[in-house]
Design a protein around this motif. Structure first.
Motif, PDB file in Angstrom:
ATOM      1  N   PRO A  26       0.797  -1.231   0.000  1.00 10.45           N
ATOM      2  CA  PRO A  26       0.000   0.000   0.000  1.00 10.45           C
ATOM      3  C   PRO A  26       0.829   1.279   0.000  1.00 10.45           C
ATOM      4  CG  PRO A  26      -0.017  -1.023   2.167  1.00 10.45           C
ATOM      5  CD  PRO A  26       0.636  -1.994   1.241  1.00 10.45           C
ATOM      6  N   ASP A  27       2.031   1.242   0.529  1.00  9.67           N
ATOM      7  CA  ASP A  27       2.852   2.453   0.637  1.00  9.67           C
ATOM      8  C   ASP A  27       4.032   2.434  -0.325  1.00  9.67           C
ATOM      9  OD1 ASP A  27       1.220   3.428   2.731  1.00  9.67           O
ATOM     10  OD2 ASP A  27       2.282   2.124   4.147  1.00  9.67           O
ATOM     11  N   LEU A  51      12.202  -7.978  -6.981  1.00  2.20           N
ATOM     12  CA  LEU A  51      13.659  -8.085  -6.893  1.00  2.20           C
ATOM     13  C   LEU A  51      14.194  -7.416  -5.641  1.00  2.20           C
ATOM     14  CD1 LEU A  51      14.631  -7.369 -10.626  1.00  2.20           C
ATOM     15  CD2 LEU A  51      14.255  -9.581  -9.516  1.00  2.20           C
ATOM     16  N   THR A  52      13.812  -6.158  -5.431  1.00  3.62           N
ATOM     17  CA  THR A  52      14.239  -5.418  -4.241  1.00  3.62           C
ATOM     18  C   THR A  52      13.118  -4.494  -3.781  1.00  3.62           C
ATOM     19  OG1 THR A  52      15.176  -3.579  -5.529  1.00  3.62           O
ATOM     20  CG2 THR A  52      16.662  -5.421  -4.988  1.00  3.62           C
ATOM     21  N   THR A  53      13.183  -4.084  -2.542  1.00  2.00           N
ATOM     22  CA  THR A  53      12.252  -3.089  -2.017  1.00  2.00           C
ATOM     23  C   THR A  53      13.029  -2.035  -1.238  1.00  2.00           C
ATOM     24  OG1 THR A  53      11.851  -4.423  -0.016  1.00  2.00           O
ATOM     25  CG2 THR A  53      10.293  -4.680  -1.851  1.00  2.00           C
ATOM     26  N   LYS A  54      12.623  -0.804  -1.384  1.00  2.00           N
ATOM     27  CA  LYS A  54      13.160   0.314  -0.608  1.00  2.00           C
ATOM     28  C   LYS A  54      12.029   0.861   0.243  1.00  2.00           C
ATOM     29  CE  LYS A  54      15.377   4.835  -1.082  1.00  2.00           C
ATOM     30  NZ  LYS A  54      15.827   5.883  -2.049  1.00  2.00           N
ATOM     31  N   LYS A  55      12.199   0.818   1.549  1.00  2.00           N
ATOM     32  CA  LYS A  55      11.114   1.152   2.464  1.00  2.00           C
ATOM     33  C   LYS A  55      10.706   2.618   2.347  1.00  2.00           C
ATOM     34  CE  LYS A  55      12.269  -2.352   5.923  1.00  2.00           C
ATOM     35  NZ  LYS A  55      12.629  -2.591   7.350  1.00  2.00           N
ATOM     36  N   GLY A  60      10.491  15.139   8.131  1.00  2.00           N
ATOM     37  CA  GLY A  60       9.616  16.184   8.634  1.00  2.00           C
ATOM     38  C   GLY A  60       8.167  15.859   8.331  1.00  2.00           C
ATOM     39  N   THR A  61       7.533  16.746   7.614  1.00  2.00           N
ATOM     40  CA  THR A  61       6.120  16.536   7.268  1.00  2.00           C
ATOM     41  C   THR A  61       5.950  15.849   5.921  1.00  2.00           C
ATOM     42  OG1 THR A  61       6.011  18.731   6.254  1.00  2.00           O
ATOM     43  CG2 THR A  61       5.413  18.561   8.596  1.00  2.00           C
ATOM     44  N   LYS A  62       7.071  15.618   5.224  1.00  2.00           N
ATOM     45  CA  LYS A  62       6.992  15.009   3.896  1.00  2.00           C
ATOM     46  C   LYS A  62       7.294  13.517   3.981  1.00  2.00           C
ATOM     47  CE  LYS A  62       8.193  19.131   1.216  1.00  2.00           C
ATOM     48  NZ  LYS A  62       9.111  19.700   0.186  1.00  2.00           N
ATOM     49  N   SER A  63       6.473  12.742   3.323  1.00  2.00           N
ATOM     50  CA  SER A  63       6.686  11.295   3.270  1.00  2.00           C
ATOM     51  C   SER A  63       7.048  10.879   1.850  1.00  2.00           C
ATOM     52  CB  SER A  63       5.440  10.540   3.730  1.00  2.00           C
ATOM     53  OG  SER A  63       4.343  10.833   2.889  1.00  2.00           O
ATOM     54  N   GLN A  64       7.901   9.899   1.757  1.00  2.00           N
ATOM     55  CA  GLN A  64       8.348   9.366   0.476  1.00  2.00           C
ATOM     56  C   GLN A  64       7.903   7.915   0.378  1.00  2.00           C
ATOM     57  OE1 GLN A  64       9.908  11.358  -1.671  1.00  2.00           O
ATOM     58  NE2 GLN A  64      10.262   9.877  -3.302  1.00  2.00           N
ATOM     59  N   PRO A  65       7.147   7.560  -0.676  1.00  2.00           N
ATOM     60  CA  PRO A  65       6.699   6.169  -0.770  1.00  2.00           C
ATOM     61  C   PRO A  65       7.873   5.222  -0.996  1.00  2.00           C
ATOM     62  CG  PRO A  65       6.222   7.322  -2.821  1.00  2.00           C
ATOM     63  CD  PRO A  65       6.707   8.360  -1.840  1.00  2.00           C
ATOM     64  N   GLY A  66       7.678   3.984  -0.604  1.00  2.00           N
ATOM     65  CA  GLY A  66       8.680   2.973  -0.890  1.00  2.00           C
ATOM     66  C   GLY A  66       8.666   2.596  -2.355  1.00  2.00           C
TER      67      GLY A  66
END
Length: 371
Positions: A26-27, A51-55, A60-66
């Protein structure tokens, strides 16, 4: 173990993006690596290998999807039981030959399609996979390989070292192995085109791949590499007979492949296919096919050196569709490979040399009332 997950393709203005099918990630956003010779259409659903995943991360207030990096394995599509296939849509095949091909391929027996040029030997593999819902075939022009390793990859320099880089065929076989291990039920077809354009000595190294073991080993700069044919991969080869640059298969290869003689399609079937391909009326198509069939008879009796296949009749049909007279379309499409020159005279093509091959052929056609 392979972690398989499905994604859907979205193509807008030539740019392909992907989304997950389901909620397992989901993320995350999918990063699908484009494999060699893999064709992706808008709306396709693909089973992919993670193959690979990056979490996912947060600053701060900004989120980066995996990011999940994925390798395409199989296109998800409806499959048809091979036992129920008695004909191939929009493709002519002899029903008995089709049944033999299906039975052999199901049993894991490699098949070689033998026949004149233009009889649809290579196209048959593509039509068969489409009808059965198998994965897109991998077609290999085997005559281009000077040694076995050429089929599966080549040594290439990278960061001061020499590494073996796999070919589209190796990627195809690896995908098939992953599908087989995961029991997806998908089937794959390997097409070895113009098998007899490779000298028998060059074919010897392929013997092991097509015997009951289905395995060969060859050397690379990184050491020996073993290739094993997956159980869900069927093999179809093609052979044009009696043409310059072809060789007889050695006894071992003939023992490994079951031959199926592919003959020219019936005239009425070819007429129907020309009508459908070129959108001309049946009378025009019949005139084209009749002359092509007579040229084939002349070539079979050694009275001319070349005769058109369906490709030639289709080419003539396109000219007629564009407004050209049937006679001009036929002459341009079917006599260009014959010895001798033609010139326009009194609104028609006439041979420059009355003793040339093209002159004799046109005379023979006229005598038989087909030109």
């Amino acid at each position: 173990m392979h972690h398989l997950i499905r994604v859907r393709a979205h193509i807008t203005d030539g740019v392909t993006t992907w989304s997950f099918v389901g909620s397992e990630f989901p993320d995350y956003v999918p990063n699908v690596l484009s494999g060699p010779d893999i064709i992706v259409n808008d709306g396709d659903v693909w089973t992919t290998d993670v193959l690979t995943t990056k979490k996912p991360s947060r600053r701060g207030t900004k989120s980066q999807p995996g990011v999940a990096t994925l390798r395409p394995i199989t296109r998800v599509q409806m499959r048809q039981a091979w036992e129920s296939l008695t004909s191939i849509p929009n493709f002519w095949t002899d029903p008995v030959q089709l049944k033999a091909i299906l039975l052999w391929l199901h049993a894991g027996q490699p098949v070689v399609l033998v026949g004149p040029k233009g009889t649809g030997k290579s196209s048959l593999g593509y039509a068969l996979t489409k009808a059965l819902g198998w994965q897109d075939p991998c077609k290999v022009d085997v005559y281009m390989a000077k040694k076995t390793s050429d089929l599966f990859g080549s040594d290439a320099a990278q960061d001061g070292s020499t590494l073996f880089r796999g070919s589209a065929l190796l990627d195809f076989l690896e995908r098939a192995w992953i599908a087989h291990t995961a029991e997806t039920g998908d089937r794959f077809l390997l097409i070895l085109d113009e098998l007899n354009r490779v000298h028998a000595k060059s074919n010897e190294s392929l013997h092991g791949l097509f015997d009951d073991i289905g395995q060969i080993t060859f050397m690379t700069t990184q050491g020996p590499k073993m290739i094993k044919l997956p159980p869900n991969v069927a093999v179809v080869a093609t052979m044009n007979m009696g043409y310059t640059g072809t060789f007889d298969l050695d006894e071992a290869m003939r023992d490994r492949f079951m031959p199926v003689r592919i003959s020219r399609m019936p005239i009425d079937t070819e007429v129907e296919m020309v009508v459908k391909a070129c959108n001309i009326n049946p009378a025009q198509a019949l005139e084209i096919v009749t002359i092509a069939d007579r040229l084939r008879a002349l070539m079979d009796s050694a009275q001319c050196s070349f005769a058109p296949s369906f490709r030639g009749t289709r080419a003539a049909g396109h000219l007629v569709r564009g407004g050209m007279s049937a006679r001009d379309a036929i002459v341009l499409s079917m006599t260009g490979w014959l010895n001798g020159e033609l010139k326009r005279q009194d609104g028609q093509f006439k041979p420059v040399d009355p003793a040339s091959e093209v002159a004799k052929v046109l005379t023979a056609l006229t005598q038989h009332g087909v030109a």
